[in-house]
Design a protein around this motif. Structure first.
Motif, PDB file in Angstrom:
ATOM      1  N   LEU A   1       0.831  -1.208   0.000  1.00  0.00           N
ATOM      2  CA  LEU A   1       0.000   0.000   0.000  1.00  0.00           C
ATOM      3  C   LEU A   1       0.864   1.255   0.000  1.00  0.00           C
ATOM      4  CD1 LEU A   1      -2.795   1.308   0.187  1.00  0.00           C
ATOM      5  CD2 LEU A   1      -2.643   1.088   2.678  1.00  0.00           C
ATOM      6  N   THR A   2       1.908   1.239   0.827  1.00  0.00           N
ATOM      7  CA  THR A   2       2.763   2.420   0.916  1.00  0.00           C
ATOM      8  C   THR A   2       3.522   2.657  -0.377  1.00  0.00           C
ATOM      9  OG1 THR A   2       3.049   1.946   3.284  1.00  0.00           O
ATOM     10  CG2 THR A   2       4.508   3.577   2.305  1.00  0.00           C
ATOM     11  N   GLN A   3       4.005   1.575  -0.991  1.00  0.00           N
ATOM     12  CA  GLN A   3       4.720   1.718  -2.256  1.00  0.00           C
ATOM     13  C   GLN A   3       3.804   2.273  -3.348  1.00  0.00           C
ATOM     14  OE1 GLN A   3       7.903   1.393  -2.789  1.00  0.00           O
ATOM     15  NE2 GLN A   3       7.768   1.865  -4.959  1.00  0.00           N
ATOM     16  N   ALA A   4       2.549   1.882  -3.301  1.00  0.00           N
ATOM     17  CA  ALA A   4       1.605   2.331  -4.322  1.00  0.00           C
ATOM     18  C   ALA A   4       1.138   3.762  -4.099  1.00  0.00           C
ATOM     19  CB  ALA A   4       0.395   1.394  -4.354  1.00  0.00           C
ATOM     20  N   GLU A   5       0.892   4.131  -2.841  1.00  0.00           N
ATOM     21  CA  GLU A   5       0.282   5.429  -2.548  1.00  0.00           C
ATOM     22  C   GLU A   5       1.269   6.483  -2.054  1.00  0.00           C
ATOM     23  OE1 GLU A   5      -2.711   5.997  -3.394  1.00  0.00           O
ATOM     24  OE2 GLU A   5      -3.359   3.945  -3.778  1.00  0.00           O
ATOM     25  N   ARG A   6       2.278   6.058  -1.288  1.00  0.00           N
ATOM     26  CA  ARG A   6       3.238   7.008  -0.719  1.00  0.00           C
ATOM     27  C   ARG A   6       4.651   6.449  -0.810  1.00  0.00           C
ATOM     28  NH1 ARG A   6       1.750  10.834   3.004  1.00  0.00           N
ATOM     29  NH2 ARG A   6       3.967  11.391   2.836  1.00  0.00           N
ATOM     30  N   PRO A   7       5.186   6.310  -2.017  1.00  0.00           N
ATOM     31  CA  PRO A   7       6.536   5.747  -2.153  1.00  0.00           C
ATOM     32  C   PRO A   7       7.598   6.554  -1.418  1.00  0.00           C
ATOM     33  CG  PRO A   7       5.785   6.732  -4.213  1.00  0.00           C
ATOM     34  CD  PRO A   7       4.602   6.653  -3.324  1.00  0.00           C
ATOM     35  N   ASP A   8       7.325   7.830  -1.163  1.00  0.00           N
ATOM     36  CA  ASP A   8       8.286   8.643  -0.422  1.00  0.00           C
ATOM     37  C   ASP A   8       8.496   8.109   0.993  1.00  0.00           C
ATOM     38  OD1 ASP A   8       5.478   9.610  -0.211  1.00  0.00           O
ATOM     39  OD2 ASP A   8       6.318  11.006   1.268  1.00  0.00           O
ATOM     40  N   LEU A   9       7.433   7.515   1.579  1.00  0.00           N
ATOM     41  CA  LEU A   9       7.567   6.944   2.925  1.00  0.00           C
ATOM     42  C   LEU A   9       8.429   5.689   2.906  1.00  0.00           C
ATOM     43  CD1 LEU A   9       3.898   7.309   4.251  1.00  0.00           C
ATOM     44  CD2 LEU A   9       5.856   8.811   4.678  1.00  0.00           C
ATOM     45  N   VAL A  10       8.360   4.933   1.821  1.00  0.00           N
ATOM     46  CA  VAL A  10       9.224   3.760   1.681  1.00  0.00           C
ATOM     47  C   VAL A  10      10.683   4.191   1.625  1.00  0.00           C
ATOM     48  CG1 VAL A  10       9.849   1.818   0.192  1.00  0.00           C
ATOM     49  CG2 VAL A  10       7.443   2.381   0.541  1.00  0.00           C
ATOM     50  N   GLU A  11      10.966   5.233   0.857  1.00  0.00           N
ATOM     51  CA  GLU A  11      12.333   5.724   0.748  1.00  0.00           C
ATOM     52  C   GLU A  11      12.842   6.257   2.082  1.00  0.00           C
ATOM     53  OE1 GLU A  11      14.371   5.233  -1.721  1.00  0.00           O
ATOM     54  OE2 GLU A  11      12.728   4.150  -2.699  1.00  0.00           O
ATOM     55  N   GLN A  12      11.965   6.915   2.831  1.00  0.00           N
ATOM     56  CA  GLN A  12      12.363   7.405   4.148  1.00  0.00           C
ATOM     57  C   GLN A  12      12.696   6.248   5.081  1.00  0.00           C
ATOM     58  OE1 GLN A  12       9.527  10.195   5.831  1.00  0.00           O
ATOM     59  NE2 GLN A  12       9.312  11.290   3.891  1.00  0.00           N
ATOM     60  N   ALA A  13      11.867   5.201   5.046  1.00  0.00           N
ATOM     61  CA  ALA A  13      12.114   4.034   5.888  1.00  0.00           C
ATOM     62  C   ALA A  13      13.410   3.345   5.488  1.00  0.00           C
ATOM     63  CB  ALA A  13      10.944   3.061   5.792  1.00  0.00           C
ATOM     64  N   ARG A  14      13.659   3.272   4.195  1.00  0.00           N
ATOM     65  CA  ARG A  14      14.897   2.650   3.701  1.00  0.00           C
ATOM     66  C   ARG A  14      16.117   3.446   4.140  1.00  0.00           C
ATOM     67  NH1 ARG A  14      13.627   1.989  -1.503  1.00  0.00           N
ATOM     68  NH2 ARG A  14      13.163  -0.237  -1.282  1.00  0.00           N
ATOM     69  N   ALA A  15      16.044   4.772   4.004  1.00  0.00           N
ATOM     70  CA  ALA A  15      17.169   5.622   4.388  1.00  0.00           C
ATOM     71  C   ALA A  15      17.462   5.539   5.882  1.00  0.00           C
ATOM     72  CB  ALA A  15      16.883   7.068   3.990  1.00  0.00           C
ATOM     73  N   ALA A  16      16.415   5.290   6.678  1.00  0.00           N
ATOM     74  CA  ALA A  16      16.579   5.193   8.127  1.00  0.00           C
ATOM     75  C   ALA A  16      16.978   3.794   8.573  1.00  0.00           C
ATOM     76  CB  ALA A  16      15.288   5.617   8.823  1.00  0.00           C
ATOM     77  N   GLY A  17      17.123   2.890   7.621  1.00  0.00           N
ATOM     78  CA  GLY A  17      17.483   1.520   7.966  1.00  0.00           C
ATOM     79  C   GLY A  17      16.345   0.721   8.550  1.00  0.00           C
ATOM     80  N   GLY A  18      15.127   1.106   8.222  1.00  0.00           N
ATOM     81  CA  GLY A  18      13.970   0.449   8.825  1.00  0.00           C
ATOM     82  C   GLY A  18      13.394  -0.702   8.024  1.00  0.00           C
ATOM     83  N   LEU A  19      13.970  -1.028   6.871  1.00  0.00           N
ATOM     84  CA  LEU A  19      13.460  -2.122   6.051  1.00  0.00           C
ATOM     85  C   LEU A  19      14.364  -3.346   6.181  1.00  0.00           C
ATOM     86  CD1 LEU A  19      12.400  -0.273   2.762  1.00  0.00           C
ATOM     87  CD2 LEU A  19      11.057  -0.743   4.813  1.00  0.00           C
TER      88      LEU A  19
END
Length: 259
Positions: free
Chosen positions: A226-244
């Motif tokens: 859902l996040t990748q489809a609607e708010r990909p910016d949140l995925v990138e933020q989580a990735r940058a923070a090491g949260g994935l």
């Protein structure tokens, strides 16, 4: 926690004080909301709070003096009530398009404090001298303009109050909110309830399995999708923070390949 609202429309506070989760919490004394009308701090027969802008232009501007007197009265009242101390006073917050956009992490930070004095503008704006002298912080809900700051203030307050201990019936509800650190800042997964079949649409089988590990994994996967489809910016933020995790990245990679 106590919020003080400076507003020309104090009756709007009833939406939070009397209804829903926030209303029940207000009745239980978990937080309080006080409304202050700047017209009560004027000294003319017409209770004037606005005037034409210097330099010309459309609209009217809220005057500095009634707002300043309101802030002073509120600070004295909070001090007498023991909410604030001489060394720690509530911040004065202006709801304004010029402010920092409010977000969930900010709401959680506010939930650990004692509240704030919220100034709700109207008309074309507020005399800048009041802002320069009294306002500690400006907050916005986004890049759009409302007729006044009241709705924005109520939204801000509600986002904070629901995070206070004891407000929600199930404390874990807030932990599953979108943007929550428990979800690495991602969007929440879809939810379903009875009946199991509604207009030929069925509840996902995993949610009916009773297998908690599978359910948790499914919800994480759906949150990622859902996040990748609607708010990909949140995925990138989580990735940058090491949260994935590796599993998260594999899920996202499979999603990209399926497109």
């Amino acid at each position: 926690m106590r919020f003080d609202l400076i507003t020309l429309f104090p009756d709007m506070c009833a939406a939070l004080r009397e209804h829903g989760v926030s209303g029940r919490a207000h009745q239980r004394g978990l937080w309080t909301l006080h409304a202050w009308n700047p017209r009560d701090f004027t000294h003319d027969a017409h209770r004037t709070v606005d005037d034409r802008p210097f330099g010309g232009g459309p609209g009217m501007v809220m005057m500095a003096e009634p707002l300043a007197l309101a802030v002073q009265a509120i600070r004295a009242d909070r001090l007498q009530a023991g909410v604030d101390s001489p060394d720690q006073v509530a911040p004065v917050v202006l709801l304004s398009p010029a402010g920092q956009v409010h977000h969930q992490a900010q709401a959680r930070g506010w939930a650990g404090g004692t509240g704030a004095i919220l100034v709700c503008g109207r008309y074309e704006g507020i005399d800048q001298r009041f802002i320069d002298h009294y306002v500690d912080q400006q907050v916005s809900l986004g890049d759009f303009v409302l007729s006044g700051g009241e709705l924005a203030a109520l939204v801000l307050i509600d986002s904070v109050v629901r995070l206070l201990p004891g407000v929600l019936h199930d404390a874990e509800s807030a932990e599953q909110d979108s943007f929550n650190p428990a979800l690495t800042g991602l969007l929440d997964s879809p939810h379903y309830t009875r009946p199991e079949v509604w207009r030929d649409q069925v509840v996902p089988e995993t949610l009916l399995s009773g297998h908690h590990a599978r359910i948790q994994a499914w919800r994480r996967q759906q949150s990622l999708h859902l996040t990748q489809a609607e708010r990909p910016d949140l995925v990138e933020q989580a990735r940058a923070a090491g949260g994935l995790s590796r599993q998260d990245e594999a899920c996202l990679d499979a999603l990209d390949k399926a497109r």
